[in-house]
Scaffold this motif. Sequence first.
Motif, PDB file in Angstrom:
ATOM      1  N   MET A   1     108.503 124.488 -70.485  1.00 27.71           N
ATOM      2  CA  MET A   1     108.161 124.052 -69.152  1.00 27.71           C
ATOM      3  C   MET A   1     109.297 124.385 -68.184  1.00 27.71           C
ATOM      4  N   LYS A   2     108.942 124.824 -67.005  1.00 30.39           N
ATOM      5  CA  LYS A   2     109.921 125.106 -65.960  1.00 30.39           C
ATOM      6  C   LYS A   2     110.215 123.834 -65.176  1.00 30.39           C
ATOM      7  N   ALA A   3     111.448 123.705 -64.726  1.00 28.11           N
ATOM      8  CA  ALA A   3     111.823 122.595 -63.861  1.00 28.11           C
ATOM      9  C   ALA A   3     111.331 122.901 -62.452  1.00 28.11           C
ATOM     10  N   THR A   4     110.977 121.856 -61.710  1.00 28.70           N
ATOM     11  CA  THR A   4     110.473 122.071 -60.363  1.00 28.70           C
ATOM     12  C   THR A   4     111.161 121.171 -59.347  1.00 28.70           C
ATOM     13  N   ILE A   5     111.241 121.684 -58.138  1.00 27.51           N
ATOM     14  CA  ILE A   5     111.633 120.907 -56.961  1.00 27.51           C
ATOM     15  C   ILE A   5     110.377 120.781 -56.115  1.00 27.51           C
ATOM     16  N   ASN A   6     110.123 119.566 -55.649  1.00 23.38           N
ATOM     17  CA  ASN A   6     108.945 119.309 -54.832  1.00 23.38           C
ATOM     18  C   ASN A   6     109.378 118.592 -53.558  1.00 23.38           C
ATOM     19  N   PHE A   7     109.063 119.182 -52.428  1.00 32.60           N
ATOM     20  CA  PHE A   7     109.320 118.542 -51.144  1.00 32.60           C
ATOM     21  C   PHE A   7     108.013 117.989 -50.601  1.00 32.60           C
ATOM     22  N   PHE A   8     108.069 116.758 -50.086  1.00 30.22           N
ATOM     23  CA  PHE A   8     106.935 116.118 -49.457  1.00 30.22           C
ATOM     24  C   PHE A   8     107.362 115.617 -48.088  1.00 30.22           C
ATOM     25  N   SER A   9     106.457 115.721 -47.122  1.00 29.86           N
ATOM     26  CA  SER A   9     106.744 115.198 -45.794  1.00 29.86           C
ATOM     27  C   SER A   9     105.446 114.711 -45.166  1.00 29.86           C
ATOM     28  N   GLU A  10     105.549 113.672 -44.369  1.00 29.54           N
ATOM     29  CA  GLU A  10     104.401 113.204 -43.605  1.00 29.54           C
ATOM     30  C   GLU A  10     104.397 113.809 -42.211  1.00 29.54           C
ATOM     31  N   LYS A  11     105.469 114.507 -41.852  1.00 27.00           N
ATOM     32  CA  LYS A  11     105.602 115.125 -40.539  1.00 27.00           C
ATOM     33  C   LYS A  11     105.486 116.641 -40.688  1.00 27.00           C
ATOM     34  N   GLU A  12     104.492 117.204 -40.062  1.00 31.84           N
ATOM     35  CA  GLU A  12     104.255 118.636 -40.172  1.00 31.84           C
ATOM     36  C   GLU A  12     105.425 119.426 -39.586  1.00 31.84           C
ATOM     37  N   GLY A  13     105.859 120.428 -40.316  1.00 30.41           N
ATOM     38  CA  GLY A  13     106.921 121.312 -39.863  1.00 30.41           C
ATOM     39  C   GLY A  13     108.306 120.986 -40.399  1.00 30.41           C
ATOM     40  N   GLU A  14     108.496 119.816 -40.992  1.00 32.99           N
ATOM     41  CA  GLU A  14     109.812 119.422 -41.491  1.00 32.99           C
ATOM     42  C   GLU A  14     110.260 120.291 -42.662  1.00 32.99           C
ATOM     43  N   ILE A  15     109.375 120.527 -43.589  1.00 33.35           N
ATOM     44  CA  ILE A  15     109.724 121.333 -44.763  1.00 33.35           C
ATOM     45  C   ILE A  15     110.036 122.764 -44.334  1.00 33.35           C
ATOM     46  N   LYS A  16     109.249 123.288 -43.433  1.00 32.81           N
ATOM     47  CA  LYS A  16     109.484 124.648 -42.941  1.00 32.81           C
ATOM     48  C   LYS A  16     110.845 124.746 -42.255  1.00 32.81           C
ATOM     49  N   LYS A  17     111.207 123.752 -41.443  1.00 30.83           N
ATOM     50  CA  LYS A  17     112.516 123.767 -40.784  1.00 30.83           C
ATOM     51  C   LYS A  17     113.644 123.771 -41.807  1.00 30.83           C
ATOM     52  N   PHE A  18     113.534 122.923 -42.828  1.00 32.68           N
ATOM     53  CA  PHE A  18     114.570 122.860 -43.856  1.00 32.68           C
ATOM     54  C   PHE A  18     114.672 124.180 -44.607  1.00 32.68           C
ATOM     55  N   LEU A  19     113.552 124.705 -45.078  1.00 31.12           N
ATOM     56  CA  LEU A  19     113.570 125.941 -45.862  1.00 31.12           C
ATOM     57  C   LEU A  19     114.052 127.131 -45.034  1.00 31.12           C
ATOM     58  N   SER A  20     113.677 127.183 -43.776  1.00 26.66           N
ATOM     59  CA  SER A  20     114.138 128.269 -42.905  1.00 26.66           C
ATOM     60  C   SER A  20     115.642 128.204 -42.726  1.00 26.66           C
ATOM     61  N   ALA A  21     116.192 127.007 -42.617  1.00 26.02           N
ATOM     62  CA  ALA A  21     117.642 126.858 -42.491  1.00 26.02           C
ATOM     63  C   ALA A  21     118.334 127.169 -43.819  1.00 26.02           C
ATOM     64  N   TYR A  22     117.779 126.698 -44.918  1.00 26.86           N
ATOM     65  CA  TYR A  22     118.390 126.896 -46.239  1.00 26.86           C
ATOM     66  C   TYR A  22     118.431 128.383 -46.612  1.00 26.86           C
ATOM     67  N   TYR A  23     117.320 129.071 -46.433  1.00 23.73           N
ATOM     68  CA  TYR A  23     117.245 130.476 -46.818  1.00 23.73           C
ATOM     69  C   TYR A  23     117.639 131.425 -45.681  1.00 23.73           C
ATOM     70  N   ALA A  24     117.888 130.902 -44.501  1.00 26.33           N
ATOM     71  CA  ALA A  24     118.267 131.689 -43.320  1.00 26.33           C
ATOM     72  C   ALA A  24     117.235 132.783 -43.016  1.00 26.33           C
ATOM     73  N   LYS A  25     115.972 132.410 -43.147  1.00 25.68           N
ATOM     74  CA  LYS A  25     114.887 133.306 -42.758  1.00 25.68           C
ATOM     75  C   LYS A  25     113.656 132.465 -42.446  1.00 25.68           C
ATOM     76  N   ASN A  26     112.727 133.054 -41.737  1.00 25.79           N
ATOM     77  CA  ASN A  26     111.523 132.334 -41.355  1.00 25.79           C
ATOM     78  C   ASN A  26     110.582 132.200 -42.552  1.00 25.79           C
ATOM     79  N   PHE A  27     110.069 131.020 -42.751  1.00 24.07           N
ATOM     80  CA  PHE A  27     109.163 130.750 -43.858  1.00 24.07           C
ATOM     81  C   PHE A  27     107.744 130.597 -43.351  1.00 24.07           C
ATOM     82  N   ILE A  28     106.794 131.107 -44.101  1.00 23.35           N
ATOM     83  CA  ILE A  28     105.378 130.864 -43.819  1.00 23.35           C
ATOM     84  C   ILE A  28     104.863 129.957 -44.927  1.00 23.35           C
TER      85      ILE A  28
END
Length: 93
Positions: A1-28
């Motif tokens: 089994m592979k280990a997983t990271i799971n992000f959850f948010s009740e506010k739309e766009g929060e995960i995208k903002k974090f991932l875009s900052a972390y990877y320094a690129k725009n996420f879809i």
Amino acid sequence: MKATINFFSEKEGEIKKFLSAYYAKNFILYNHLFWKKEFENPIDMIDMISCFIDNNDKFQMNLWISLDKDIYICIGNHNLDKIIRYLYERYPY
């Protein structure tokens, strides 16, 4: 089994903002309230976990990891050190 990271948010766009900052690129994202990433080596999760904890006051989202089937651990300031130590003990290089 592979280990997983799971992000959850009740506010739309929060995960995208974090991932875009972390990877320094725009996420879809197709689901703006949930994101999952699998890791062959669970030690590789530590960088993303640490980055999330360092910036968790800027984002309204939660981080859960799974190391075993159907078992999830919520990551927060209160258990970060213990989780990282556990990962290094369970999955040594």
